[in-house]
Design a protein around this motif. Structure first.
Motif, short mmCIF file in Angstrom:
data_model
loop_
_atom_site.label_atom_id
_atom_site.label_comp_id
_atom_site.label_asym_id
_atom_site.label_seq_id
_atom_site.Cartn_x
_atom_site.Cartn_y
_atom_site.Cartn_z
N UNK A 56 0.82 -1.20 0.00
CA UNK A 56 0.00 0.00 0.00
C UNK A 56 0.86 1.26 0.00
N UNK A 57 1.90 1.30 0.82
CA UNK A 57 2.71 2.50 1.01
C UNK A 57 3.61 2.80 -0.19
N UNK A 58 4.20 1.75 -0.78
CA UNK A 58 5.21 1.97 -1.83
C UNK A 58 4.70 1.77 -3.25
N UNK A 59 3.55 1.11 -3.41
CA UNK A 59 3.07 0.86 -4.78
C UNK A 59 1.73 1.56 -5.04
N UNK A 60 0.76 1.31 -4.20
CA UNK A 60 -0.59 1.83 -4.44
C UNK A 60 -0.68 3.33 -4.17
N UNK A 61 -0.22 3.77 -3.03
CA UNK A 61 -0.35 5.18 -2.65
C UNK A 61 0.36 6.14 -3.59
N UNK A 62 1.60 5.88 -4.05
CA UNK A 62 2.21 6.83 -4.99
C UNK A 62 1.49 6.94 -6.33
N UNK A 63 0.71 5.95 -6.70
CA UNK A 63 0.00 6.02 -7.98
C UNK A 63 -1.33 6.74 -7.90
N UNK A 64 -1.85 6.92 -6.71
CA UNK A 64 -3.18 7.53 -6.60
C UNK A 64 -3.18 8.99 -6.99
N UNK A 65 -2.30 9.81 -6.45
CA UNK A 65 -2.22 11.24 -6.77
C UNK A 65 -3.61 11.85 -7.02
N UNK A 66 -4.35 12.10 -5.96
CA UNK A 66 -5.76 12.49 -6.10
C UNK A 66 -5.97 13.93 -6.59
N UNK A 67 -5.50 14.24 -7.78
CA UNK A 67 -5.66 15.60 -8.32
C UNK A 67 -7.12 15.91 -8.60
N UNK A 68 -7.81 14.98 -9.22
CA UNK A 68 -9.23 15.19 -9.53
C UNK A 68 -10.05 15.32 -8.27
N UNK A 69 -9.79 14.43 -7.31
CA UNK A 69 -10.52 14.49 -6.05
C UNK A 69 -10.25 15.80 -5.32
N UNK A 70 -9.02 16.27 -5.36
CA UNK A 70 -8.68 17.53 -4.70
C UNK A 70 -9.44 18.69 -5.33
N UNK A 71 -9.50 18.72 -6.64
CA UNK A 71 -10.22 19.81 -7.31
C UNK A 71 -11.71 19.77 -7.04
N UNK A 72 -12.29 18.59 -7.09
CA UNK A 72 -13.73 18.47 -6.83
C UNK A 72 -14.05 18.83 -5.38
N UNK A 73 -13.21 18.42 -4.45
CA UNK A 73 -13.43 18.74 -3.04
C UNK A 73 -13.29 20.24 -2.81
N UNK A 74 -12.32 20.87 -3.47
CA UNK A 74 -12.15 22.32 -3.33
C UNK A 74 -13.37 23.07 -3.83
N UNK A 75 -13.88 22.68 -4.99
CA UNK A 75 -15.06 23.36 -5.55
C UNK A 75 -16.27 23.14 -4.64
#
Length: 118
Positions: A56-75
């Motif tokens: 989870x820490x070294x493979x899955x988490x670095x690939x998530x990069x929640x850019x879309x989620x961050x923008x939607x949450x900000x709006x």
């Protein structure tokens, strides 16, 4: 944390941010992305001796990069006018831009409407 009289969180920026840190939509979006990762990659890491936390820490988490989620949450947080108005009445220094514009508009309209009555 609670401050004097229990008003510690209501007079800080945390009062504006905390309700929007976790959402059901965000959990669903991240879960769906993590389920779409190829099992071959995870299986290869398991064969190399990686544990579940390491996966989870070294493979899955670095690939998530929640850019879309961050923008939607900000709006979504930007459009929460009622919450920002409620919190900023306790501390006007926390007033975000939409609430400030609305307050200015109210004062301007009040001045324009009542200026002809003099």
């Amino acid at each position: 944390m609670l401050g004097r009289g229990g008003a510690g969180l209501t007079v800080s920026i945390a009062a504006l941010v905390m309700p929007f840190l976790v959402s059901g939509f965000g959990i669903f979006l991240m879960r769906q992305f993590m389920l779409s990762l190829p099992d071959d990659m995870l299986e290869a890491a398991r064969r190399d001796g990686a544990g579940e936390f390491t996966l989870w820490w070294r493979i899955v988490l670095p690939q998530t990069k929640p850019v879309t989620l961050t923008r939607l949450t900000f709006v979504n947080a930007w459009n929460e006018y009622i919450w920002a108005l409620l919190v900023s009445t306790v501390n006007p220094r926390l007033m975000p831009l939409p609430v400030g514009i609305q307050m200015l508009q109210k004062h301007y309209l009040r001045g324009v409407l009542f200026s002809g009555l003099k």
